[in-house]
Scaffold this active site. Structure first.
Site, PDB file in Angstrom:
ATOM      1  N   LYS A  68     -10.221  -1.328  -3.977  1.00 41.97           N
ATOM      2  CA  LYS A  68      -8.838  -1.738  -3.816  1.00 41.97           C
ATOM      3  C   LYS A  68      -8.666  -3.188  -4.288  1.00 41.97           C
ATOM      4  O   LYS A  68      -7.835  -3.471  -5.118  1.00 41.97           O
ATOM      5  CB  LYS A  68      -8.396  -1.612  -2.355  1.00 41.97           C
ATOM      6  CG  LYS A  68      -8.573  -0.213  -1.772  1.00 41.97           C
ATOM      7  CD  LYS A  68      -7.558   0.774  -2.320  1.00 41.97           C
ATOM      8  CE  LYS A  68      -7.961   2.225  -2.159  1.00 41.97           C
ATOM      9  NZ  LYS A  68      -8.141   2.700  -0.801  1.00 41.97           N
ATOM     10  N   TRP A 121      -5.085   6.655   6.708  1.00 43.77           N
ATOM     11  CA  TRP A 121      -6.521   6.329   6.738  1.00 43.77           C
ATOM     12  C   TRP A 121      -7.030   6.201   8.169  1.00 43.77           C
ATOM     13  O   TRP A 121      -8.155   6.585   8.469  1.00 43.77           O
ATOM     14  CB  TRP A 121      -6.807   5.074   5.924  1.00 43.77           C
ATOM     15  CG  TRP A 121      -6.464   5.247   4.483  1.00 43.77           C
ATOM     16  CD1 TRP A 121      -5.551   4.537   3.763  1.00 43.77           C
ATOM     17  CD2 TRP A 121      -7.018   6.217   3.571  1.00 43.77           C
ATOM     18  NE1 TRP A 121      -5.505   4.999   2.471  1.00 43.77           N
ATOM     19  CE2 TRP A 121      -6.387   6.023   2.325  1.00 43.77           C
ATOM     20  CE3 TRP A 121      -7.975   7.222   3.683  1.00 43.77           C
ATOM     21  CZ2 TRP A 121      -6.685   6.791   1.196  1.00 43.77           C
ATOM     22  CZ3 TRP A 121      -8.276   8.001   2.563  1.00 43.77           C
ATOM     23  CH2 TRP A 121      -7.640   7.784   1.342  1.00 43.77           C
ATOM     24  N   ASP A 123     -11.255  -1.263   9.305  1.00 47.98           N
ATOM     25  CA  ASP A 123     -11.213  -0.892   7.888  1.00 47.98           C
ATOM     26  C   ASP A 123     -10.281  -1.889   7.210  1.00 47.98           C
ATOM     27  O   ASP A 123      -9.085  -1.913   7.489  1.00 47.98           O
ATOM     28  CB  ASP A 123     -10.667   0.547   7.780  1.00 47.98           C
ATOM     29  CG  ASP A 123     -10.384   0.974   6.341  1.00 47.98           C
ATOM     30  OD1 ASP A 123     -10.581   0.162   5.419  1.00 47.98           O
ATOM     31  OD2 ASP A 123      -9.957   2.136   6.164  1.00 47.98           O
TER      32      ASP A 123
HETATM   33  C1  LIG Z   1      -8.491   3.971  -0.140  1.00 43.59           C
HETATM   34  C2  LIG Z   1      -8.750   3.757   1.283  1.00 43.59           C
HETATM   35  C3  LIG Z   1      -9.738   4.482   1.957  1.00 43.59           C
HETATM   36  C4  LIG Z   1     -10.520   5.602   1.330  1.00 43.59           C
HETATM   37  O1  LIG Z   1     -11.488   5.139   0.475  1.00 43.59           O
HETATM   38  P1  LIG Z   1     -12.407   6.151  -0.377  1.00 43.59           P
HETATM   39  O2  LIG Z   1     -13.357   5.204  -1.009  1.00 43.59           O
HETATM   40  O3  LIG Z   1     -11.524   6.864  -1.343  1.00 43.59           O
HETATM   41  O4  LIG Z   1     -13.072   7.085   0.565  1.00 43.59           O
HETATM   42  C5  LIG Z   1      -9.968   4.175   3.281  1.00 43.59           C
HETATM   43  N1  LIG Z   1      -9.256   3.217   3.919  1.00 43.59           N
HETATM   44  C6  LIG Z   1      -8.290   2.515   3.290  1.00 43.59           C
HETATM   45  C7  LIG Z   1      -7.532   1.476   4.050  1.00 43.59           C
HETATM   46  C8  LIG Z   1      -8.007   2.769   1.971  1.00 43.59           C
HETATM   47  O5  LIG Z   1      -7.029   2.061   1.359  1.00 43.59           O
END
Ligand SMILES: *Cc1c(COP(=O)(O)O)cnc(C)c1O
Length: 359
Positions: free
Chosen positions: A195, A101, A171
């Protein structure tokens, strides 16, 4: 009805109480005669849902008044673009590569300016977090970007990089609301809801006010400007109404449970159960350097692909589902997010011990 123990990395398990409330309120939300999916986003009743969710999140996390809370669409991947489009005024930013990511975010940012990779754990398949004390932060960087909890590799920053006056953008998708957090350390603290918080379709963005500006990169679409959504209080266009509503229910669930301190205690207990077992097992092994282990995502292997497969098949049949590791890592991964009950982890550990005994 029978619910499984769902160890999916995302979309992932939600608290059963929240699902029950959503089900009860589905046909007639609070006497409105309709579901939240059917009502105008400009109605009084939805306005209350939005404002309550925001207020509860602010209280839960302790978000200071000079930070705005935005509920946005487009998931995590859209933030990979929004961050540089809105922040890269001097034309460069620092990224630390700790997994898939972070890499995707850096690659997206390259479309808008210079990306300095100031740290990486690619040399050891992202099984650790680079020493944040060794990072050389570029004096002209518009921001420093990290992926704080690495969903796929199962690592987490226990210490944040010291970025001084340069905003830190994180993030936190897979650790959102899993433990207390000091928001003042961040310029932007964002995560996709699917998540650890709610349904797919909502990204929660907490952004310091001075970073919400008019002078974004030329060509930045209206919908991708933080200012558009901040000015309109997340109601510029039709927001992800149902997703915001479910996130709001999860905020209430967290508050009722005792907040993020209590959530952290529970998450630490759950993770300890699993890591202690992995450390003592002759068959199963964790893949991450001990001091960088995530509380949320726990990858492990047996070292034998056929045995991994056998374990996953037997676990699935026994009601422990979505334990297959990410395709780039192999093996297994147990995501033990907020809503995974302690009993689920206990039962998984018992099942693993039993599997090991029978070999
Ligand atoms: C799942 C995830 C993403 C991507 O998210 P989407 O909503 O599928 O674009 C980005 N960063 C992390 C840390 C993730 O676990």
């Amino acid at each position: 009805m029978s619910r499984v123990y769902n160890f999916s990395a995302g979309p992932a398990v939600l608290p059963e109480e929240v699902l029950r409330t959503a089900a009860e309120e589905m046909l007639d939300y609070h006497g409105s005669g309709m579901s939240v999916m059917e009502m105008s986003h400009r109605s009084k009743v939805f306005e209350d849902i939005l404002q309550t969710a925001k207020q509860d999140l602010r209280e839960l996390v302790g978000i200071p008044e000079n930070y705005k809370i935005l509920f946005l669409q487009g998931g995590g991947n859209t933030q990979f673009a929004m961050v540089p489009m809105n922040l890269m005024r001097k034309g460069q930013a620092d990224y630390i590569l700790t997994g898939q990511w972070a890499k995707k975010a850096a690659k997206e940012a390259e479309m808008y300016g210079k990306v300095n990779i100031i740290g990486s754990s690619a040399d050891k398949t992202f099984t650790y977090i680079p020493d944040v004390k060794q990072l050389q932060i570029s004096p002209d960087a518009d921001y420093v970007y990290i992926c704080q909890n690495n969903t796929i590799y199962g690592t987490v920053y226990h210490e944040l990089p010291e970025t001084g006056d340069i905003p830190l953008v994180a993030d936190v998708s897979s650790m959102l609301l899993s433990e207390p957090v000091d928001i003042t350390k961040y310029g932007i603290w964002w995560g996709g809801a699917q998540k650890n918080v709610g349904p797919a379709g909502v990204a929660i963005v907490v952004i310091r006010e001075d970073l919400i500006r008019e002078d974004v990169l030329p060509g930045t679409p209206t919908m991708l400007r933080y200012k558009t959504h901040a000015d309109a209080d997340s109601l510029y266009n039709t927001p992800p109404c149902w997703g915001i509503y479910v996130c709001g229910l999860v905020f209430k669930w967290l508050k009722a449970m005792g907040g993020l301190e209590e959530m952290q205690r529970r998450n630490q207990r759950k993770a300890k159960l699993l890591y202690d077992f992995l450390d003592s097992s002759a068959v199963f092994k964790g893949t991450v350097r001990r001091e960088d282990r995530s509380l949320m995502n726990v990858p492990f292997v047996t070292g034998d692909e056929a045995l991994d497969k056998k374990f996953i098949a037997e676990a699935t049949a026994a009601g422990f589902v979505n334990l297959k590791g990410h395709r780039t890592v192999g093996g297994m991964r147990a995501s033990i997010y907020n809503a995974m009950p302690e009993q689920g982890v206990k039962d998984l550990v018992d099942f693993m011990a039993e599997f090991e005994k029978k070999l």
